[in-house]
Design a protein around this motif. Structure first.
Motif, PDB file in Angstrom:
ATOM      1  N   GLU A  10       0.864  -1.173   0.000  1.00  0.00           N
ATOM      2  CA  GLU A  10       0.000   0.000   0.000  1.00  0.00           C
ATOM      3  C   GLU A  10       0.904   1.227   0.000  1.00  0.00           C
ATOM      4  O   GLU A  10       1.832   1.319   0.806  1.00  0.00           O
ATOM      5  CB  GLU A  10      -0.892   0.017   1.233  1.00  0.00           C
ATOM      6  N   LEU A  11       0.636   2.149  -0.899  1.00  0.00           N
ATOM      7  CA  LEU A  11       1.437   3.349  -0.978  1.00  0.00           C
ATOM      8  C   LEU A  11       0.573   4.576  -1.193  1.00  0.00           C
ATOM      9  O   LEU A  11      -0.621   4.479  -1.495  1.00  0.00           O
ATOM     10  CB  LEU A  11       2.481   3.246  -2.088  1.00  0.00           C
ATOM     11  N   ALA A  12       1.176   5.738  -1.011  1.00  0.00           N
ATOM     12  CA  ALA A  12       0.526   7.021  -1.278  1.00  0.00           C
ATOM     13  C   ALA A  12       1.516   7.885  -2.032  1.00  0.00           C
ATOM     14  O   ALA A  12       2.727   7.756  -1.847  1.00  0.00           O
ATOM     15  CB  ALA A  12       0.112   7.693   0.027  1.00  0.00           C
ATOM     16  N   TYR A  13       1.001   8.736  -2.904  1.00  0.00           N
ATOM     17  CA  TYR A  13       1.906   9.617  -3.637  1.00  0.00           C
ATOM     18  C   TYR A  13       1.212  10.900  -4.070  1.00  0.00           C
ATOM     19  O   TYR A  13       0.009  10.946  -4.283  1.00  0.00           O
ATOM     20  CB  TYR A  13       2.510   8.915  -4.858  1.00  0.00           C
ATOM     21  N   LYS A  14       2.017  11.952  -4.130  1.00  0.00           N
ATOM     22  CA  LYS A  14       1.588  13.213  -4.714  1.00  0.00           C
ATOM     23  C   LYS A  14       1.974  13.135  -6.182  1.00  0.00           C
ATOM     24  O   LYS A  14       3.150  12.996  -6.518  1.00  0.00           O
ATOM     25  CB  LYS A  14       2.284  14.393  -4.030  1.00  0.00           C
ATOM     26  N   GLY A  15       0.998  13.244  -7.073  1.00  0.00           N
ATOM     27  CA  GLY A  15       1.249  12.965  -8.482  1.00  0.00           C
ATOM     28  C   GLY A  15       1.768  14.102  -9.331  1.00  0.00           C
ATOM     29  O   GLY A  15       1.992  13.926 -10.527  1.00  0.00           O
ATOM     30  N   THR A  16       1.996  15.263  -8.729  1.00  0.00           N
ATOM     31  CA  THR A  16       2.362  16.466  -9.496  1.00  0.00           C
ATOM     32  C   THR A  16       3.567  16.261 -10.397  1.00  0.00           C
ATOM     33  O   THR A  16       3.581  16.703 -11.553  1.00  0.00           O
ATOM     34  CB  THR A  16       2.643  17.641  -8.533  1.00  0.00           C
ATOM     35  N   ALA A  17       4.586  15.598  -9.905  1.00  0.00           N
ATOM     36  CA  ALA A  17       5.842  15.453 -10.653  1.00  0.00           C
ATOM     37  C   ALA A  17       5.858  14.251 -11.592  1.00  0.00           C
ATOM     38  O   ALA A  17       6.852  14.031 -12.293  1.00  0.00           O
ATOM     39  CB  ALA A  17       7.016  15.345  -9.670  1.00  0.00           C
ATOM     40  N   TYR A  18       4.762  13.485 -11.637  1.00  0.00           N
ATOM     41  CA  TYR A  18       4.778  12.221 -12.371  1.00  0.00           C
ATOM     42  C   TYR A  18       3.751  12.174 -13.506  1.00  0.00           C
ATOM     43  O   TYR A  18       2.693  12.802 -13.425  1.00  0.00           O
ATOM     44  CB  TYR A  18       4.529  11.052 -11.404  1.00  0.00           C
ATOM     45  N   HIS A  19       4.090  11.395 -14.491  1.00  0.00           N
ATOM     46  CA  HIS A  19       3.209  11.206 -15.641  1.00  0.00           C
ATOM     47  C   HIS A  19       2.300  10.002 -15.386  1.00  0.00           C
ATOM     48  O   HIS A  19       2.233   9.055 -16.178  1.00  0.00           O
ATOM     49  CB  HIS A  19       4.032  10.994 -16.910  1.00  0.00           C
ATOM     50  N   GLY A  20       1.619  10.047 -14.224  1.00  0.00           N
ATOM     51  CA  GLY A  20       0.729   8.960 -13.859  1.00  0.00           C
ATOM     52  C   GLY A  20       1.447   7.805 -13.192  1.00  0.00           C
ATOM     53  O   GLY A  20       2.642   7.868 -12.898  1.00  0.00           O
ATOM     54  N   TRP A  21       0.694   6.734 -12.940  1.00  0.00           N
ATOM     55  CA  TRP A  21       1.259   5.541 -12.297  1.00  0.00           C
ATOM     56  C   TRP A  21       2.112   4.725 -13.258  1.00  0.00           C
ATOM     57  O   TRP A  21       3.228   4.348 -12.946  1.00  0.00           O
ATOM     58  CB  TRP A  21       0.137   4.648 -11.740  1.00  0.00           C
ATOM     59  N   GLN A  22       1.590   4.422 -14.424  1.00  0.00           N
ATOM     60  CA  GLN A  22       2.191   3.430 -15.309  1.00  0.00           C
ATOM     61  C   GLN A  22       3.465   3.915 -15.987  1.00  0.00           C
ATOM     62  O   GLN A  22       3.564   5.060 -16.423  1.00  0.00           O
ATOM     63  CB  GLN A  22       1.180   3.010 -16.377  1.00  0.00           C
ATOM     64  N   LYS A  23       4.448   3.018 -16.061  1.00  0.00           N
ATOM     65  CA  LYS A  23       5.736   3.332 -16.693  1.00  0.00           C
ATOM     66  C   LYS A  23       5.545   3.825 -18.117  1.00  0.00           C
ATOM     67  O   LYS A  23       4.715   3.321 -18.855  1.00  0.00           O
ATOM     68  CB  LYS A  23       6.634   2.089 -16.713  1.00  0.00           C
ATOM     69  N   GLN A  24       6.330   4.839 -18.486  1.00  0.00           N
ATOM     70  CA  GLN A  24       6.268   5.439 -19.813  1.00  0.00           C
ATOM     71  C   GLN A  24       7.686   5.469 -20.401  1.00  0.00           C
ATOM     72  O   GLN A  24       8.651   5.617 -19.656  1.00  0.00           O
ATOM     73  CB  GLN A  24       5.752   6.878 -19.718  1.00  0.00           C
ATOM     74  N   PRO A  25       7.807   5.357 -21.702  1.00  0.00           N
ATOM     75  CA  PRO A  25       9.145   5.355 -22.311  1.00  0.00           C
ATOM     76  C   PRO A  25       9.863   6.703 -22.227  1.00  0.00           C
ATOM     77  O   PRO A  25      11.081   6.749 -22.149  1.00  0.00           O
ATOM     78  CB  PRO A  25       8.878   4.962 -23.768  1.00  0.00           C
ATOM     79  N   ASN A  26       9.117   7.807 -22.232  1.00  0.00           N
ATOM     80  CA  ASN A  26       9.753   9.125 -22.298  1.00  0.00           C
ATOM     81  C   ASN A  26       9.317  10.068 -21.180  1.00  0.00           C
ATOM     82  O   ASN A  26       9.397  11.291 -21.323  1.00  0.00           O
ATOM     83  CB  ASN A  26       9.453   9.783 -23.651  1.00  0.00           C
ATOM     84  N   ALA A  27       8.833   9.523 -20.067  1.00  0.00           N
ATOM     85  CA  ALA A  27       8.396  10.366 -18.947  1.00  0.00           C
ATOM     86  C   ALA A  27       8.531   9.580 -17.645  1.00  0.00           C
ATOM     87  O   ALA A  27       8.487   8.348 -17.638  1.00  0.00           O
ATOM     88  CB  ALA A  27       6.956  10.812 -19.148  1.00  0.00           C
ATOM     89  N   ILE A  28       8.695  10.293 -16.543  1.00  0.00           N
ATOM     90  CA  ILE A  28       8.848   9.646 -15.246  1.00  0.00           C
ATOM     91  C   ILE A  28       7.471   9.330 -14.665  1.00  0.00           C
ATOM     92  O   ILE A  28       6.605  10.202 -14.583  1.00  0.00           O
ATOM     93  CB  ILE A  28       9.627  10.541 -14.274  1.00  0.00           C
ATOM     94  N   ALA A  29       7.274   8.082 -14.258  1.00  0.00           N
ATOM     95  CA  ALA A  29       6.012   7.648 -13.676  1.00  0.00           C
ATOM     96  C   ALA A  29       6.257   7.067 -12.286  1.00  0.00           C
ATOM     97  O   ALA A  29       7.383   6.692 -11.939  1.00  0.00           O
ATOM     98  CB  ALA A  29       5.346   6.605 -14.572  1.00  0.00           C
ATOM     99  N   VAL A  30       5.207   6.976 -11.500  1.00  0.00           N
ATOM    100  CA  VAL A  30       5.311   6.461 -10.130  1.00  0.00           C
ATOM    101  C   VAL A  30       5.836   5.031 -10.131  1.00  0.00           C
ATOM    102  O   VAL A  30       6.719   4.674  -9.338  1.00  0.00           O
ATOM    103  CB  VAL A  30       3.934   6.525  -9.432  1.00  0.00           C
ATOM    104  N   GLN A  31       5.330   4.196 -11.016  1.00  0.00           N
ATOM    105  CA  GLN A  31       5.740   2.798 -11.074  1.00  0.00           C
ATOM    106  C   GLN A  31       7.240   2.666 -11.312  1.00  0.00           C
ATOM    107  O   GLN A  31       7.916   1.836 -10.688  1.00  0.00           O
ATOM    108  CB  GLN A  31       4.963   2.082 -12.179  1.00  0.00           C
ATOM    109  N   GLN A  32       7.769   3.475 -12.188  1.00  0.00           N
ATOM    110  CA  GLN A  32       9.196   3.441 -12.499  1.00  0.00           C
ATOM    111  C   GLN A  32      10.041   3.759 -11.268  1.00  0.00           C
ATOM    112  O   GLN A  32      11.010   3.055 -10.963  1.00  0.00           O
ATOM    113  CB  GLN A  32       9.504   4.448 -13.603  1.00  0.00           C
TER     114      GLN A  32
END
Length: 254
Positions: A10-32
């Protein structure tokens, strides 16, 4: 045969700095970022699977993901794990707990309920910039709640689904839809067994149109029945949206 133990975190996050949860090839995501911390701690690649996909800028006060280990953590090791991972994660992300579950348990498909909140404030506040949407117009809360209640009468929400989304169905069982007045604004509470992509932000955008007097609450019937995204209001900014609860039949609610 290699033994593996499945874990939910179980986790919590402030999403402002991230391109969503799911990993993306050209952006930082929470999952990554999470998987990098797990890799560092366990000294091997760890793949996670989340309970859903939050959009860029969306926050989560409760989010679950699962992963497998070729070992079982003792209670002492689990406490050490949480402290160590939190030390590795950035300030805007935190692990709350780790739970051993059955091998077939699934963070996404086993969730029976998800809850979101959307926050709006009316007076400029530098501390709410990333966590709430500033609206300077008067909103008719009574009309907005009348419209919000109509949503409970329907199950097909294609009118609030992002175009070209890969949903296998637009059917969602919504169990809560209401606005709450707060000291400097409003909060929209919505619960359902599942949500479509961009659904909450589209619903809020439509309800705000009602609040501004641009449409009558009863118009929600025609909008939902049309199953046409262009009939609904615009999607509101991501900053005010929080995933607040994800429920599972085998995880006790705290």
């Amino acid at each position: 045969m290699i033994f593996t133990q499945r874990y939910f975190i179980e986790l919590a996050y402030k999403g402002t700095a991230y391109h969503g949860w799911q990993k993306q090839p050209n952006a930082i995501a929470v999952q990554q970022v999470l998987e990098q911390a797990l890799h560092t701690y366990f000294r091997k690649p760890i793949e996670t699977l989340g309970c859903g996909r939050t959009d860029a800028g969306v926050h989560a006060t409760q989010f679950f993901a699962h992963f497998d280990l070729e070992e079982t953590l003792s209670e002492e090791q689990a406490i050490k794990f949480i402290k160590a991972i939190n030390a590795l994660l950035p300030y805007d992300m935190a692990i709350k707990q780790i739970i051993a579950v059955a091998a077939q348990a699934h963070a996404r498909f086993d969730a029976t309920l998800r809850a979101y909140q959307y926050h709006i404030h009316f007076n400029k506040d530098p501390f709410k910039t990333d966590n709430s949407w500033l609206i300077k117009d008067f909103l008719d809360v009574e009309a907005m709640n009348e419209a919000a209640k109509i949503i409970l009468s329907y199950q097909d929400f294609g009118a609030f689904c992002k175009s070209n989304a890969d949903n296998f169905t637009n059917i969602c069982e919504v169990s809560q839809s209401q606005w709450e007045i707060t000291p400097n604004g409003m909060v929209y509470h919505v619960k359902a067994n599942r949500f479509l992509r961009n659904m909450v932000r589209a619903i809020v955008g439509t309800l705000v149109e009602v609040g501004k007097g641009k449409m009558a609450p009863a118009n929600l019937h025609q909008i939902i029945q049309s199953q046409n995204r262009s009939a609904a209001g615009a999607s509101v900014p991501a900053c005010g949206l929080f995933l607040t609860e994800v429920a599972y039949p085998y995880i006790q609610k705290k």
